[in-house]
Design a protein around this motif. Structure first.
Motif, mmCIF file in Angstrom:
data_model
loop_
_atom_site.group_PDB
_atom_site.id
_atom_site.type_symbol
_atom_site.label_atom_id
_atom_site.label_comp_id
_atom_site.label_asym_id
_atom_site.label_seq_id
_atom_site.Cartn_x
_atom_site.Cartn_y
_atom_site.Cartn_z
ATOM 1 N N THR A 11 9.720 -0.133 4.233
ATOM 2 C CA THR A 11 8.758 0.903 3.979
ATOM 3 C C THR A 11 10.002 1.698 2.369
ATOM 4 O O THR A 11 11.269 1.166 2.680
ATOM 5 N N ASN A 12 9.457 2.498 2.004
ATOM 6 C CA ASN A 12 9.914 3.083 0.983
ATOM 7 C C ASN A 12 9.462 4.015 1.146
ATOM 8 O O ASN A 12 8.579 4.713 0.993
ATOM 9 N N TYR A 13 10.309 5.976 0.806
ATOM 10 C CA TYR A 13 10.032 7.323 1.231
ATOM 11 C C TYR A 13 11.103 8.300 -0.268
ATOM 12 O O TYR A 13 11.734 7.267 -0.893
ATOM 13 N N ALA A 14 10.046 9.017 -0.533
ATOM 14 C CA ALA A 14 10.407 10.006 -1.726
ATOM 15 C C ALA A 14 11.791 10.885 -0.458
ATOM 16 O O ALA A 14 11.643 10.630 0.460
ATOM 17 N N ASP A 15 12.745 10.878 -1.297
ATOM 18 C CA ASP A 15 13.943 11.185 0.025
ATOM 19 C C ASP A 15 13.428 12.659 -0.152
ATOM 20 O O ASP A 15 13.743 13.698 0.905
ATOM 21 N N SER A 16 12.617 13.633 -0.910
ATOM 22 C CA SER A 16 12.127 14.679 -0.733
ATOM 23 C C SER A 16 11.166 14.753 1.604
ATOM 24 O O SER A 16 11.230 15.661 2.080
ATOM 25 N N VAL A 17 10.842 13.638 1.886
ATOM 26 C CA VAL A 17 9.961 13.508 2.600
ATOM 27 C C VAL A 17 10.714 12.400 4.181
ATOM 28 O O VAL A 17 9.791 12.755 5.490
ATOM 29 N N LYS A 18 12.324 11.783 3.304
ATOM 30 C CA LYS A 18 12.288 11.375 4.392
ATOM 31 C C LYS A 18 13.200 12.058 5.795
ATOM 32 O O LYS A 18 13.316 13.392 5.831
ATOM 33 N N GLY A 19 12.164 11.480 6.987
ATOM 34 C CA GLY A 19 12.285 12.328 8.396
ATOM 35 C C GLY A 19 11.854 12.928 8.727
ATOM 36 O O GLY A 19 11.809 13.441 9.992
ATOM 37 N N ARG A 20 10.717 13.404 7.524
ATOM 38 C CA ARG A 20 9.631 13.888 7.923
ATOM 39 C C ARG A 20 7.968 13.442 8.153
ATOM 40 O O ARG A 20 6.920 13.735 9.101
ATOM 41 N N PHE A 21 8.389 12.557 7.080
ATOM 42 C CA PHE A 21 6.799 11.563 7.494
ATOM 43 C C PHE A 21 6.366 9.775 7.525
ATOM 44 O O PHE A 21 8.336 9.481 7.591
ATOM 45 N N THR A 22 6.364 9.393 8.434
ATOM 46 C CA THR A 22 5.988 8.047 8.175
ATOM 47 C C THR A 22 4.448 6.865 7.976
ATOM 48 O O THR A 22 4.194 7.664 7.861
ATOM 49 N N MET A 55 0.702 -1.274 0.252
ATOM 50 C CA MET A 55 -0.336 0.123 0.117
ATOM 51 C C MET A 55 0.576 1.065 -0.297
ATOM 52 O O MET A 55 1.560 1.115 0.312
ATOM 53 N N GLY A 56 0.208 2.606 -0.356
ATOM 54 C CA GLY A 56 1.441 3.556 -0.688
ATOM 55 C C GLY A 56 0.645 5.236 -0.862
ATOM 56 O O GLY A 56 -0.596 4.443 -0.586
ATOM 57 N N LEU A 94 4.806 9.229 -5.810
ATOM 58 C CA LEU A 94 5.451 8.067 -5.074
ATOM 59 C C LEU A 94 5.692 9.732 -4.045
ATOM 60 O O LEU A 94 7.249 9.500 -4.022
ATOM 61 N N VAL A 95 5.047 8.903 -2.609
ATOM 62 C CA VAL A 95 5.513 10.115 -1.889
ATOM 63 C C VAL A 95 5.931 9.072 -0.612
ATOM 64 O O VAL A 95 6.654 8.968 -0.015
ATOM 65 N N ALA A 96 5.585 7.381 -0.437
ATOM 66 C CA ALA A 96 5.676 6.777 0.448
ATOM 67 C C ALA A 96 5.244 4.791 0.079
ATOM 68 O O ALA A 96 3.949 5.354 0.283
ATOM 69 N N ALA A 97 5.875 4.400 0.443
ATOM 70 C CA ALA A 97 5.231 2.556 0.323
ATOM 71 C C ALA A 97 5.295 1.858 1.436
ATOM 72 O O ALA A 97 6.405 1.707 2.285
ATOM 73 N N ILE A 98 4.777 0.526 1.497
ATOM 74 C CA ILE A 98 4.645 -0.166 2.589
ATOM 75 C C ILE A 98 4.182 -1.302 2.606
ATOM 76 O O ILE A 98 3.403 -1.921 1.973
ATOM 77 N N THR A 99 5.197 -2.218 3.179
ATOM 78 C CA THR A 99 4.762 -4.198 2.231
ATOM 79 C C THR A 99 3.893 -4.548 3.109
ATOM 80 O O THR A 99 3.467 -3.777 4.633
ATOM 81 N N THR A 100 3.202 -5.707 3.358
ATOM 82 C CA THR A 100 2.259 -6.426 3.982
ATOM 83 C C THR A 100 2.879 -6.369 5.248
ATOM 84 O O THR A 100 2.508 -6.380 6.483
ATOM 85 N N GLY A 101 4.650 -6.723 4.897
ATOM 86 C CA GLY A 101 5.362 -7.223 6.522
ATOM 87 C C GLY A 101 5.908 -6.153 7.080
ATOM 88 O O GLY A 101 6.576 -5.884 8.261
#
Length: 122
Positions: A57-68, A34-35, A47-54
């Motif tokens: 996570t994966n984040y765009a560089d522009s939001v790393k450290g600010r978005f979860t 989901m993302g 893409l801003v961020a994505a997360i697997t079932t497990g």
């Protein structure tokens, strides 16, 4: 039919925080990744961020450290906690599930939410 319903957008001052929620409903057997994506006026959806079932996570560089990004698999929900918001974060944010397996079948769907507007004022 499977739907993603987002909530939590709004107007916030720079430096503030918002939490977006997205819950899937309908006949669902399982949801894989989901993302969250966003699209600012005049720009392509990104893409801003994505997360697997497990929980990977994966984040765009522009939001790393600010978005979860997080998810609740029991509720078929995905969430985006946004902090230290900047005016350049202003966009329509879309929830995405690229591979939903429909209940009672082996049918796979990609589903998008309707979008929720986030406006960050300077």
């Amino acid at each position: 039919q499977v739907q993603l319903v987002e909530s939590g957008g709004g107007l916030v001052q720079a430096g503030g925080s918002l939490r977006l929620s997205c819950v899937a409903s309908g006949s669902i057997r399982s949801i894989n990744d989901m993302g969250w994506y966003r699209q600012a006026p005049g720009k392509q959806r990104e893409l801003v961020a994505a997360i697997t079932t497990g929980g990977m996570t994966n984040y765009a560089d522009s939001v790393k450290g600010r978005f979860t990004i997080s998810r609740d698999n029991r509720k078929n929900g995905v969430y985006l906690q946004m902090s230290s918001l900047k005016p350049e974060d202003t966009a329509v944010y879309y929830c995405n599930a690229p591979d939903v397996i429909v209940g009672g079948s082996n049918r796979h769907l990609e589903v998008w939410g309707q979008g929720t507007l986030v406006t960050v004022s300077s």
